[in-house]
Structure formats: C-alpha cells, structure tokens
Design an enzyme around this catalytic site. Structure first.
Site, PDB file in Angstrom:
ATOM      1  N   ALA A  69      36.409  43.966  30.449  1.00  0.00           N
ATOM      2  CA  ALA A  69      37.636  44.683  30.803  1.00  0.00           C
ATOM      3  C   ALA A  69      38.174  44.204  32.145  1.00  0.00           C
ATOM      4  CB  ALA A  69      37.344  46.172  30.882  1.00  0.00           C
ATOM      5  N   ASN A 123      37.241  43.364  44.094  1.00  0.00           N
ATOM      6  CA  ASN A 123      38.576  43.822  43.692  1.00  0.00           C
ATOM      7  C   ASN A 123      38.725  45.321  43.883  1.00  0.00           C
ATOM      8  OD1 ASN A 123      39.287  45.442  41.001  1.00  0.00           O
ATOM      9  ND2 ASN A 123      37.288  44.465  40.695  1.00  0.00           N
ATOM     10  N   MET A 159      41.762  46.739  42.295  1.00  0.00           N
ATOM     11  CA  MET A 159      43.053  46.719  41.589  1.00  0.00           C
ATOM     12  C   MET A 159      43.595  48.135  41.385  1.00  0.00           C
ATOM     13  SD  MET A 159      43.337  43.499  41.229  1.00  0.00           S
ATOM     14  CE  MET A 159      44.755  43.283  40.183  1.00  0.00           C
ATOM     15  N   GLY A 160      42.735  49.076  41.001  1.00  0.00           N
ATOM     16  CA  GLY A 160      43.183  50.464  40.824  1.00  0.00           C
ATOM     17  C   GLY A 160      43.933  50.704  39.521  1.00  0.00           C
ATOM     18  N   PHE A 161      43.474  50.069  38.432  1.00  0.00           N
ATOM     19  CA  PHE A 161      44.050  50.303  37.091  1.00  0.00           C
ATOM     20  C   PHE A 161      45.562  50.077  37.054  1.00  0.00           C
ATOM     21  CE2 PHE A 161      40.498  53.617  36.203  1.00  0.00           C
ATOM     22  CZ  PHE A 161      39.658  52.639  35.711  1.00  0.00           C
ATOM     23  N   ASN A 210      39.472  49.635  27.019  1.00  0.00           N
ATOM     24  CA  ASN A 210      38.822  50.299  28.139  1.00  0.00           C
ATOM     25  C   ASN A 210      39.784  51.369  28.647  1.00  0.00           C
ATOM     26  OD1 ASN A 210      38.523  50.305  31.320  1.00  0.00           O
ATOM     27  ND2 ASN A 210      36.580  49.576  30.519  1.00  0.00           N
ATOM     28  N   SER A 226      34.688  52.866  37.599  1.00  0.00           N
ATOM     29  CA  SER A 226      35.419  52.007  38.524  1.00  0.00           C
ATOM     30  C   SER A 226      35.394  52.631  39.921  1.00  0.00           C
ATOM     31  CB  SER A 226      36.870  51.850  38.065  1.00  0.00           C
ATOM     32  OG  SER A 226      37.630  51.322  39.123  1.00  0.00           O
ATOM     33  N   ASN A 252      37.557  52.128  42.133  1.00  0.00           N
ATOM     34  CA  ASN A 252      38.882  51.975  42.744  1.00  0.00           C
ATOM     35  C   ASN A 252      39.886  53.083  42.447  1.00  0.00           C
ATOM     36  OD1 ASN A 252      38.061  49.517  43.902  1.00  0.00           O
ATOM     37  ND2 ASN A 252      38.288  48.546  41.893  1.00  0.00           N
ATOM     38  N   THR A 253      39.448  54.129  41.747  1.00  0.00           N
ATOM     39  CA  THR A 253      40.287  55.316  41.570  1.00  0.00           C
ATOM     40  C   THR A 253      39.538  56.459  42.235  1.00  0.00           C
ATOM     41  OG1 THR A 253      41.258  54.529  39.503  1.00  0.00           O
ATOM     42  CG2 THR A 253      41.272  56.912  39.847  1.00  0.00           C
ATOM     43  N   LYS A 274      31.054  53.300  30.020  1.00  0.00           N
ATOM     44  CA  LYS A 274      30.720  52.222  30.964  1.00  0.00           C
ATOM     45  C   LYS A 274      30.205  52.817  32.260  1.00  0.00           C
ATOM     46  CE  LYS A 274      32.526  47.900  32.834  1.00  0.00           C
ATOM     47  NZ  LYS A 274      33.616  46.922  32.710  1.00  0.00           N
ATOM     48  N   ASN A 329      29.626  48.186  35.457  1.00  0.00           N
ATOM     49  CA  ASN A 329      30.863  47.923  36.197  1.00  0.00           C
ATOM     50  C   ASN A 329      30.515  47.196  37.508  1.00  0.00           C
ATOM     51  OD1 ASN A 329      33.634  48.154  37.031  1.00  0.00           O
ATOM     52  ND2 ASN A 329      33.781  49.984  35.759  1.00  0.00           N
TER      53      ASN A 329
HETATM   54  C1  FMN Z   1      39.713  41.941  38.994  1.00  0.00           C
HETATM   55  C2  FMN Z   1      38.815  42.811  38.155  1.00  0.00           C
HETATM   56  C3  FMN Z   1      39.362  43.889  37.456  1.00  0.00           C
HETATM   57  C4  FMN Z   1      38.532  44.707  36.693  1.00  0.00           C
HETATM   58  N1  FMN Z   1      39.085  45.749  35.991  1.00  0.00           N
HETATM   59  C5  FMN Z   1      38.290  46.546  35.233  1.00  0.00           C
HETATM   60  C6  FMN Z   1      38.835  47.609  34.476  1.00  0.00           C
HETATM   61  O1  FMN Z   1      40.043  47.833  34.449  1.00  0.00           O
HETATM   62  N2  FMN Z   1      37.971  48.406  33.779  1.00  0.00           N
HETATM   63  C7  FMN Z   1      36.616  48.183  33.775  1.00  0.00           C
HETATM   64  O2  FMN Z   1      35.868  48.920  33.130  1.00  0.00           O
HETATM   65  N3  FMN Z   1      36.083  47.153  34.453  1.00  0.00           N
HETATM   66  C8  FMN Z   1      36.880  46.337  35.170  1.00  0.00           C
HETATM   67  N4  FMN Z   1      36.331  45.290  35.862  1.00  0.00           N
HETATM   68  C9  FMN Z   1      34.860  45.095  35.815  1.00  0.00           C
HETATM   69  C10 FMN Z   1      34.432  44.057  34.772  1.00  0.00           C
HETATM   70  O3  FMN Z   1      34.810  44.448  33.477  1.00  0.00           O
HETATM   71  C11 FMN Z   1      32.914  43.851  34.828  1.00  0.00           C
HETATM   72  O4  FMN Z   1      32.269  45.056  34.465  1.00  0.00           O
HETATM   73  C12 FMN Z   1      32.424  43.427  36.200  1.00  0.00           C
HETATM   74  O5  FMN Z   1      33.338  42.545  36.805  1.00  0.00           O
HETATM   75  C13 FMN Z   1      31.045  42.742  36.128  1.00  0.00           C
HETATM   76  O6  FMN Z   1      31.093  41.589  35.318  1.00  0.00           O
HETATM   77  P1  FMN Z   1      31.249  40.095  35.931  1.00  0.00           P
HETATM   78  O7  FMN Z   1      30.190  39.940  36.979  1.00  0.00           O
HETATM   79  O8  FMN Z   1      31.093  39.192  34.732  1.00  0.00           O
HETATM   80  O9  FMN Z   1      32.619  40.034  36.492  1.00  0.00           O
HETATM   81  C14 FMN Z   1      37.134  44.447  36.616  1.00  0.00           C
HETATM   82  C15 FMN Z   1      36.602  43.346  37.324  1.00  0.00           C
HETATM   83  C16 FMN Z   1      37.417  42.532  38.073  1.00  0.00           C
HETATM   84  C17 FMN Z   1      36.810  41.370  38.812  1.00  0.00           C
END
Ligand code: FMN
Length: 382
Positions: A68, A117, A119-121, A150, A186, A188-189, A234, A263
């Site tokens: 996601a 990050n 981002m904050g959805f 997600n 997350s 970020n919220t 998650k 996450n």
């Molecule tokens: C820029 C960015 C945005 C993300 N946005 C979401 C999100 O909207 N919802 C979510 O459940 N995880 C989000 N994630 C988390 C990823 O889905 C993942 O769980 C996390 O990055 C760990 O995996 P990785 O090490 O392969 O990146 C985000 C990660 C990144 C880097």
C-alpha cells in the site's frame, strides 16, 4: 535490467526529490496502464514466472505483491501485473478526499536504502476511487491478479467516529476489489495507531462486518461474516508482543482473513552518517532495510502465537529473494514490497519470484505453502 536501473535510471530519479520522482514514475506507469500495447510490452520485460498461492479463496499467480501507498489513487491498476506482481494493494483510501500533509513529506536515506514518509493519506476519497475502479473494469483493463484496498481513517473524522468512517469506505468499494486491509498502523494520522487497541479495533471490525454482503449465508448459519470479502488488519512494527496477541485473539473472534505485518516504524536506528541522520530526524514512518528484522520478528511472533492458523502478508525491508525467503520461513504466506521497488527498480518482483523458485528447487520443496513458517515448525510442534 537491474544494472540499467541502478546505474542509469535510478540516478536520474534520485536527482529529484523523493515525491517528485514518485509522481514522475507514477505518471509514466499511469500512461502505460492506459495503453494496452504498452502494458503488454512492459509485461514482456517484467512478467514473473508462475508460483501460485491459494489463500483466502483467491488465487495469487505469485506471492510478491505491491504494498500500500504506491498507487494511492488507483492510477495504474493494470500496470502492476505487467511488472510481475502477484497482487496489488491500492490506497490508503479514506472516506473523505484529503490532500495529506504539507510537502516535503517523503525523504530517501540512500546509504541505508530506506525512506521516511509522512504522507498522511493523500487520496481522492473512496467515492472517487470507486469511479476509477469501475472505469478500469468497464474498459476491460482489469488485471488478472487479486486487487486489494488499504483503508485508512479520514483526518477530519474524530477517533470516536472511526468505525463509521472505515465502514463508509468499505461499503462504497466492497464489490469492486478482492480483499481489504484495515490500516490502523500508519504513524502519519494523529491518533490512528490508538485504533489498534482491542476495543477500538473491535468496533471498526464489527462496523465493517455489518457492511459485508450478507445476502447468501449458508443454511443454518447465523454467521454471515465469513462469506464476504476477506478482511485483513495491518499492524505497526512498534506494537508489543502483548498487543499483537490481543489482535490475534480478535482476529479469531471477528473471522479476519489475516494480518499484514508490518507498516513503517517510528523508531530509528543509530547512524553516524550525517545525511542519514538528517533524514532520520524527520517525523514520519521509516521503511526499507532498517525495518526488515523487526518486521520479520513480528511475523515470527504472529505465526507462532496463532499456531500457523492466521495467514500473514509479510512486508518490510524486502529487496530480494533472500529477504522474501526469510519472511516466508518466519510465517508469511505472501509478501509485499514498497521501498525495494524504489531501490531495486521495476524488475524487483520478477527477480524475487525467480530467486524463490531457485531456492525451492535447491531445498527440494515442491510448493511455497510447504515452506511457510518452516524456520519454526519444529520449535512449536505444528
Ligand atoms: C511513501 C509511502 C507511503 C505509504 N503509504 C501507506 C498507506 O497509505 N497505507 C499503508 O498501510 N501503508 C503505507 N505505506 C507502508 C508500506 O505499505 C509498507 O508497509 C512499508 O513501507 C514497509 O515496506 P517496505 O520496507 O517494503 O517499504 C507507505 C510507505 C511509504 C514509503
């Protein structure tokens, strides 16, 4: 290809800010996704070999999914299959459209192969996403592999109304995708991770179950919840094992299809590199290499405590087949990649699946399912 990516394409992308590079890559992929000949061409380079997994009533052509956060607005839905992914998870999607946090909000720590990050959805909201998904379907461009969504909580919705917010999004999108991931992890919220507490999470799960398609429960069953869309939760890597145990218990009571672990983390590793230190001082969630071990630890715990009964999608710091193998042998049935795609490039899914097939051959294991949790099978007497 990975040489071409690492030495030619990645330096060009990394000369831009992380979010600009992301937006540029997504714009190209959205263009490809909208042109079937281009999607086929991409597929001819990056298609992954077959390594099917059957899980929660779905067939995954291979176990490597897109995590996601990459395709938050469902802009490139058919492109992920062309890039060799066995499934994708769109979003996070919230009920209300929202812009996310102010920029800058995405930072690369290149020496550690990590991203921070906040981002904050940022996303166009559940109703706009539903229209996009219907459009991909109507144009015959829907991918062959499972697609999930997600779900996050809208920032303007107070925590006490979270259940309704999630349920509204779920109802709107329910019939358009194959599975759902409830994201309560997350960082970020504000306050979101408090929803991992048992009572709050239970309220959300009950509200969602009420929106499941209850038209065809089996005769004599008072429980229609198992017959709707698979629902996963998650979790954050920063939860204690006790808190994870409560979620496992709830998963049983509420018939969750599985857990996505994990996450991003709010923790930061030690570093003496000044650039990395600067990135790590930014608020937000850390992903990539430094997350790998903690994510594996969480997966191992979830698998052990649920005695292998609760399917796990493993995510966090997977860059290659060895990382994927480690997650699977700790107890994940499927895996996902985000940061690995940024650092390794578009061949990452193909490389991982090819590497997994080689490893299965070396170990004399016939199916992937056989090796899920293999590293602890003897320890817990499955
Ligand atoms: C820029 C960015 C945005 C993300 N946005 C979401 C999100 O909207 N919802 C979510 O459940 N995880 C989000 N994630 C988390 C990823 O889905 C993942 O769980 C996390 O990055 C760990 O995996 P990785 O090490 O392969 O990146 C985000 C990660 C990144 C880097």
């Amino acid at each position: 290809m990975s040489w071409v990516y690492r030495n030619l394409i990645r330096p060009a992308l990394f000369s831009q800010t992380a979010e600009d590079a992301h937006n540029r890559a997504m714009k190209s992929l959205a263009w490809v996704a909208n042109h079937p000949f281009a999607c086929d061409a991409l597929g001819s380079f990056f298609a992954a070999p077959a390594l099917p997994v059957d899980l929660f009533g779905l067939r995954f052509p291979n176990p490597v999914g897109l995590a996601a956060g990459m395709d938050k607005s469902a802009d490139a839905v058919p492109a992920w299959a062309a890039l060799g992914f066995g499934f994708n998870e769109l979003g996070g999607v919230t009920w209300h459209p929202q812009p996310g946090n102010p920029s800058p909000r995405m930072f690369r720590a290149v020496a550690d192969e990590a991203i921070v990050n906040r981002m904050g959805f940022n996303n166009p909201g559940a109703e706009a996403i539903a229209i996009k998904l219907q459009d991909w379907r109507a144009r015959g461009l829907w991918p062959q592999h499972p697609v999930g969504i997600n779900l996050g909580k809208s920032k303007i919705t107070p925590l006490e109304n979270a259940a309704e917010d999630y349920a509204n999004s779920f109802r709107t999108l329910r019939d358009l995708v194959d599975f759902f991931v409830i994201n309560v992890s997350s960082p970020n919220t504000p306050g979101l991770r408090q929803l991992q507490d048992r009572a709050a999470l239970d309220e959300i799960l009950v509200a969602i179950q009420e929106q499941q398609n209850t038209t065809a429960p089996p005769t004599g069953s008072s429980d229609s919840t198992r017959h709707g869309k698979p629902i996963l939760v998650k979790v954050a890597p920063d939860l204690t094992f006790n808190a994870l145990d409560e979620i496992i218990e709830l998963a049983g009571v509420r018939h969750l299809a599985g857990i996505v672990a994990t996450n991003t983390t709010i923790n930061r590793p030690d570093t003496i590199d000044p650039d990395t230190r600067r990135v790590y001082s930014e608020a937000g969630g850390l992903s990539g290499r430094p997350l790998r071990d903690r994510s594996t630890e969480v997966i191992r715990h979830l698998h052990r405590q649920s005695r292998g009964k609760l399917p796990i999608i493993g995510v966090g710091g997977i860059f290659n087949a060895n990382d994927a193998w480690e997650k699977l042998s700790a107890g994940a049935s499927l895996i996902q990649v985000y940061t690995g795609l940024v650092y390794e490039g578009p061949g990452v899914a193909q490389d991982i699946v090819t590497g997994l097939l080689e490893k299965l051959g070396e170990e004399g294991i016939l199916t992937l399912t056989e090796m899920v949790g293999v590293s602890q099978k003897n320890a817990v007497g499955f």
